[in-house]
Design a protein around this motif. Structure first.
Motif, PDB file in Angstrom:
ATOM      1  N   ALA A 129     -10.377 -11.572  26.094  1.00 34.23           N
ATOM      2  CA  ALA A 129     -11.576 -11.102  25.680  1.00 34.23           C
ATOM      3  C   ALA A 129     -12.102  -9.619  25.095  1.00 34.23           C
ATOM      4  O   ALA A 129     -12.676 -10.102  24.164  1.00 34.23           O
ATOM      5  CB  ALA A 129     -12.041 -10.993  27.362  1.00 34.23           C
ATOM      6  N   ILE A 130     -10.881  -9.125  24.744  1.00 35.53           N
ATOM      7  CA  ILE A 130     -11.715  -7.277  24.599  1.00 35.53           C
ATOM      8  C   ILE A 130     -11.844  -7.636  23.078  1.00 35.53           C
ATOM      9  O   ILE A 130     -12.685  -7.614  22.358  1.00 35.53           O
ATOM     10  CB  ILE A 130     -10.186  -6.470  24.829  1.00 35.53           C
TER      11      ILE A 130
ATOM     12  N   ARG B  18     -16.050  -2.884  15.921  1.00 34.17           N
ATOM     13  CA  ARG B  18     -16.043  -1.639  15.731  1.00 34.17           C
ATOM     14  C   ARG B  18     -15.594  -0.788  16.734  1.00 34.17           C
ATOM     15  O   ARG B  18     -14.581   0.428  16.683  1.00 34.17           O
ATOM     16  CB  ARG B  18     -17.550  -0.903  15.419  1.00 34.17           C
ATOM     17  N   TYR B  19     -15.534  -0.701  18.527  1.00 30.00           N
ATOM     18  CA  TYR B  19     -15.156  -0.517  19.828  1.00 30.00           C
ATOM     19  C   TYR B  19     -13.507  -0.850  19.770  1.00 30.00           C
ATOM     20  O   TYR B  19     -13.502  -0.348  21.266  1.00 30.00           O
ATOM     21  CB  TYR B  19     -16.314  -0.117  20.933  1.00 30.00           C
ATOM     22  N   ARG B  20     -13.303  -1.482  19.142  1.00 27.77           N
ATOM     23  CA  ARG B  20     -11.901  -2.399  20.095  1.00 27.77           C
ATOM     24  C   ARG B  20     -10.995  -1.014  20.241  1.00 27.77           C
ATOM     25  O   ARG B  20     -10.303  -1.206  21.291  1.00 27.77           O
ATOM     26  CB  ARG B  20     -11.134  -3.488  18.663  1.00 27.77           C
TER      27      ARG B  20
ATOM     28  N   SER C 234      -8.064   2.123  24.904  1.00 25.18           N
ATOM     29  CA  SER C 234      -7.398   3.234  24.869  1.00 25.18           C
ATOM     30  C   SER C 234      -7.703   3.192  26.828  1.00 25.18           C
ATOM     31  O   SER C 234      -6.727   3.347  27.654  1.00 25.18           O
ATOM     32  CB  SER C 234      -7.919   4.012  24.197  1.00 25.18           C
ATOM     33  N   PHE C 235      -9.243   2.625  26.810  1.00 21.41           N
ATOM     34  CA  PHE C 235      -9.534   3.018  28.396  1.00 21.41           C
ATOM     35  C   PHE C 235      -9.001   1.366  29.006  1.00 21.41           C
ATOM     36  O   PHE C 235      -8.191   2.689  30.176  1.00 21.41           O
ATOM     37  CB  PHE C 235     -11.082   2.256  28.307  1.00 21.41           C
ATOM     38  N   ILE C 236      -8.919   0.865  28.699  1.00 18.02           N
ATOM     39  CA  ILE C 236      -7.769  -0.322  29.497  1.00 18.02           C
ATOM     40  C   ILE C 236      -6.407  -0.041  29.689  1.00 18.02           C
ATOM     41  O   ILE C 236      -5.852  -0.003  30.954  1.00 18.02           O
ATOM     42  CB  ILE C 236      -7.775  -2.341  28.940  1.00 18.02           C
ATOM     43  N   THR C 237      -6.082   0.772  28.281  1.00 19.97           N
ATOM     44  CA  THR C 237      -4.480   1.386  28.997  1.00 19.97           C
ATOM     45  C   THR C 237      -4.757   2.877  29.710  1.00 19.97           C
ATOM     46  O   THR C 237      -3.551   2.701  30.536  1.00 19.97           O
ATOM     47  CB  THR C 237      -3.639   1.700  27.921  1.00 19.97           C
TER      48      THR C 237
ATOM     49  N   PRO D   5     -21.236  -8.755  19.351  1.00 19.50           N
ATOM     50  CA  PRO D   5     -19.214  -8.293  19.633  1.00 19.50           C
ATOM     51  C   PRO D   5     -19.794  -6.551  19.531  1.00 19.50           C
ATOM     52  O   PRO D   5     -21.099  -6.435  18.773  1.00 19.50           O
ATOM     53  CB  PRO D   5     -18.355  -8.394  18.160  1.00 19.50           C
ATOM     54  N   ASP D   6     -19.817  -5.830  20.210  1.00 16.08           N
ATOM     55  CA  ASP D   6     -20.714  -4.613  20.233  1.00 16.08           C
ATOM     56  C   ASP D   6     -21.771  -4.121  20.855  1.00 16.08           C
ATOM     57  O   ASP D   6     -21.871  -2.697  20.879  1.00 16.08           O
ATOM     58  CB  ASP D   6     -20.107  -3.409  18.583  1.00 16.08           C
TER      59      ASP D   6
END
Length: 248
Positions: free
Chosen positions: A169-170, A176-178, A183-186, A241-242
């Motif tokens: 999904a991400i 641009r902010y992938r 990093s937040f998910i990790t 996206p974004d």
């Protein structure tokens, strides 16, 4: 003549207006947008809520925190108990953890196919149920031979209900902010490490069997609601996206 100040605009239930000429898009948001009047043009609705992709990021953090706290970081606490209660060797218990890691690699290709076919939300739901079943089996082990099948089921549930499925999904919701989203998910795994002390406290207070059973309940109680937030593609819900505006 155009009015000099914003004028309320009736918005259908479960609908929102996008910043693209005021088009109505079903299912995009549950909140009324903020209307801004621009001289010489139509009313344009600017959603007052955070871009929906970040809600998916939050859901991914919750899912990874659950997996990290209840399984990945907590396994060491169970190992200490199993050594004392059953006398199992460190080598065999380490092999159990290797079972978790190895299963993730084996499940990966099939998981990718299923996620493409049914969507990440459905796969995450199935994975959470499988993970809960695995934790129930884990709570019932009494022989070393029971450990590995239980951990295999746990590992399958972790793989289907965790990081890889959310990532599908991400990559659709962010460009641009992938990297920031990933990093937040990790970071959810790190948050799970912080919360592991609750599992250790539960083992000391209620025993490892009840803790494993309780972990299964926690997975379903918090994981399933979080999975409800996951959506596959932003275009299906009136976003880009974004959160970028639609092209003219």
């Amino acid at each position: 003549m155009h009015p000099a100040s914003p004028v309320p605009l009736a918005i259908p239930k479960r609908a929102s207006l996008l910043p693209s000429g005021g088009r109505v898009c079903r299912g995009a948001t549950w909140e009324a947008p903020v209307l801004q009047y621009l001289p010489g043009s139509q009313y344009i609705a600017h959603p007052s809520r955070l871009f929906y992709g970040w809600w998916i990021v939050g859901a991914g953090m919750v899912l990874n925190a659950l997996i990290g706290a209840l399984v990945m970081h907590a396994y060491g606490a169970y190992v200490a108990v199993f050594k004392e209660e059953f006398g199992w060797s460190s080598t065999m218990l380490a092999l159990g953890y290797s079972t978790i890691q190895g299963t993730n690699g084996v499940v990966g290709p099939g998981q990718g196919y299923l996620t493409d076919r049914f969507g990440p939300r459905a796969i995450i739901r199935v994975g959470l149920v499988v993970l809960a079943v695995g934790l129930v089996l884990f709570s019932q082990i009494s022989q070393l031979g029971h450990l590995f099948p239980a951990l295999f089921v746990v590992a399958v549930g972790m793989s289907l209900g965790g990081f890889l499925s959310v990532m599908v999904a991400i990559v659709h919701w962010f460009e641009r902010y992938r990297a920031t989203a990933i990093s937040f998910i990790t970071g959810g795994f790190a948050l799970g490490g912080v919360l592991t002390f609750l599992v250790v406290l539960s083992i000391d207070t209620f025993g490892w069997e009840r803790t494993a059973l309780g972990s299964a309940v926690v997975v379903l109680a918090f994981g399933l609601p979080a999975s409800q937030l996951v959506r596959t593609r932003p275009e299906d819900y009136g976003y880009r996206p974004d959160g970028a505006p639609a092209p003219e």
